[in-house]
Write a protein that holds these residues in place. Structure first.
Motif, PDB file in Angstrom:
ATOM      1  N   ILE A  10      16.471  13.692  -4.114  1.00  0.00           N
ATOM      2  CA  ILE A  10      16.013  14.792  -4.976  1.00  0.00           C
ATOM      3  C   ILE A  10      14.822  14.285  -5.790  1.00  0.00           C
ATOM      4  O   ILE A  10      14.965  13.407  -6.642  1.00  0.00           O
ATOM      5  CB  ILE A  10      17.126  15.290  -5.913  1.00  0.00           C
ATOM      6  CG1 ILE A  10      18.332  15.757  -5.112  1.00  0.00           C
ATOM      7  CG2 ILE A  10      16.593  16.411  -6.813  1.00  0.00           C
ATOM      8  CD1 ILE A  10      19.522  16.132  -5.955  1.00  0.00           C
ATOM      9  N   TYR A  11      13.650  14.835  -5.496  1.00  0.00           N
ATOM     10  CA  TYR A  11      12.414  14.406  -6.151  1.00  0.00           C
ATOM     11  C   TYR A  11      11.806  15.555  -6.932  1.00  0.00           C
ATOM     12  O   TYR A  11      12.070  16.717  -6.657  1.00  0.00           O
ATOM     13  CB  TYR A  11      11.410  13.927  -5.095  1.00  0.00           C
ATOM     14  CG  TYR A  11      11.922  12.778  -4.283  1.00  0.00           C
ATOM     15  CD1 TYR A  11      11.770  11.482  -4.734  1.00  0.00           C
ATOM     16  CD2 TYR A  11      12.570  12.987  -3.069  1.00  0.00           C
ATOM     17  CE1 TYR A  11      12.252  10.411  -3.990  1.00  0.00           C
ATOM     18  CE2 TYR A  11      13.064  11.932  -2.317  1.00  0.00           C
ATOM     19  CZ  TYR A  11      12.886  10.644  -2.787  1.00  0.00           C
ATOM     20  OH  TYR A  11      13.367   9.598  -2.051  1.00  0.00           O
ATOM     21  N   TYR A  12      10.959  15.234  -7.903  1.00  0.00           N
ATOM     22  CA  TYR A  12      10.241  16.258  -8.639  1.00  0.00           C
ATOM     23  C   TYR A  12       8.794  15.816  -8.845  1.00  0.00           C
ATOM     24  O   TYR A  12       8.481  14.638  -8.824  1.00  0.00           O
ATOM     25  CB  TYR A  12      10.909  16.555  -9.985  1.00  0.00           C
ATOM     26  CG  TYR A  12      10.834  15.425 -10.986  1.00  0.00           C
ATOM     27  CD1 TYR A  12       9.754  15.311 -11.845  1.00  0.00           C
ATOM     28  CD2 TYR A  12      11.836  14.474 -11.067  1.00  0.00           C
ATOM     29  CE1 TYR A  12       9.670  14.278 -12.762  1.00  0.00           C
ATOM     30  CE2 TYR A  12      11.779  13.442 -11.973  1.00  0.00           C
ATOM     31  CZ  TYR A  12      10.688  13.342 -12.829  1.00  0.00           C
ATOM     32  OH  TYR A  12      10.610  12.312 -13.716  1.00  0.00           O
TER      33      TYR A  12
ATOM     34  N   SER B  59      12.391  10.864  -9.426  1.00  0.00           N
ATOM     35  CA  SER B  59      13.535  11.313  -8.650  1.00  0.00           C
ATOM     36  C   SER B  59      14.772  11.367  -9.536  1.00  0.00           C
ATOM     37  O   SER B  59      14.888  10.621 -10.504  1.00  0.00           O
ATOM     38  CB  SER B  59      13.777  10.398  -7.456  1.00  0.00           C
ATOM     39  OG  SER B  59      14.154   9.111  -7.896  1.00  0.00           O
ATOM     40  N   PHE B  60      15.655  12.290  -9.181  1.00  0.00           N
ATOM     41  CA  PHE B  60      16.934  12.424  -9.856  1.00  0.00           C
ATOM     42  C   PHE B  60      18.032  11.701  -9.081  1.00  0.00           C
ATOM     43  O   PHE B  60      19.030  11.304  -9.642  1.00  0.00           O
ATOM     44  CB  PHE B  60      17.320  13.895 -10.015  1.00  0.00           C
ATOM     45  CG  PHE B  60      16.392  14.655 -10.928  1.00  0.00           C
ATOM     46  CD1 PHE B  60      16.334  14.370 -12.272  1.00  0.00           C
ATOM     47  CD2 PHE B  60      15.587  15.648 -10.425  1.00  0.00           C
ATOM     48  CE1 PHE B  60      15.487  15.068 -13.117  1.00  0.00           C
ATOM     49  CE2 PHE B  60      14.742  16.358 -11.258  1.00  0.00           C
ATOM     50  CZ  PHE B  60      14.691  16.061 -12.604  1.00  0.00           C
ATOM     51  N   ALA B  61      17.837  11.585  -7.786  1.00  0.00           N
ATOM     52  CA  ALA B  61      18.790  10.926  -6.900  1.00  0.00           C
ATOM     53  C   ALA B  61      18.011  10.429  -5.684  1.00  0.00           C
ATOM     54  O   ALA B  61      16.791  10.586  -5.617  1.00  0.00           O
ATOM     55  CB  ALA B  61      19.887  11.901  -6.475  1.00  0.00           C
TER      56      ALA B  61
END
Length: 48
Positions: free
Chosen positions: A38-40, A33-35
């Motif tokens: 917000i996941y990838y 996750s970036f935040a």
């Protein structure tokens, strides 16, 4: 694609990927996750 996902029947496709495929260094899926919201996820489609 409608055989696998019948709920997509009648929905057109505007874009498609025709570039290089992703191959991670470890050849294993990567996720994180970036935040907080917000996941990838990225994975490999390589043949073994």
């Amino acid at each position: 694609m409608e055989k696998i996902f019948p709920q997509l029947k009648g929905i057109g496709i505007d874009y498609k990927w025709t570039g290089n495929f992703l191959l991670t260094y470890s050849r294993m899926p990567q996720f994180g996750s970036f935040a907080d919201n917000i996941y990838y996820l990225q994975a490999t489609a390589a043949m073994v």
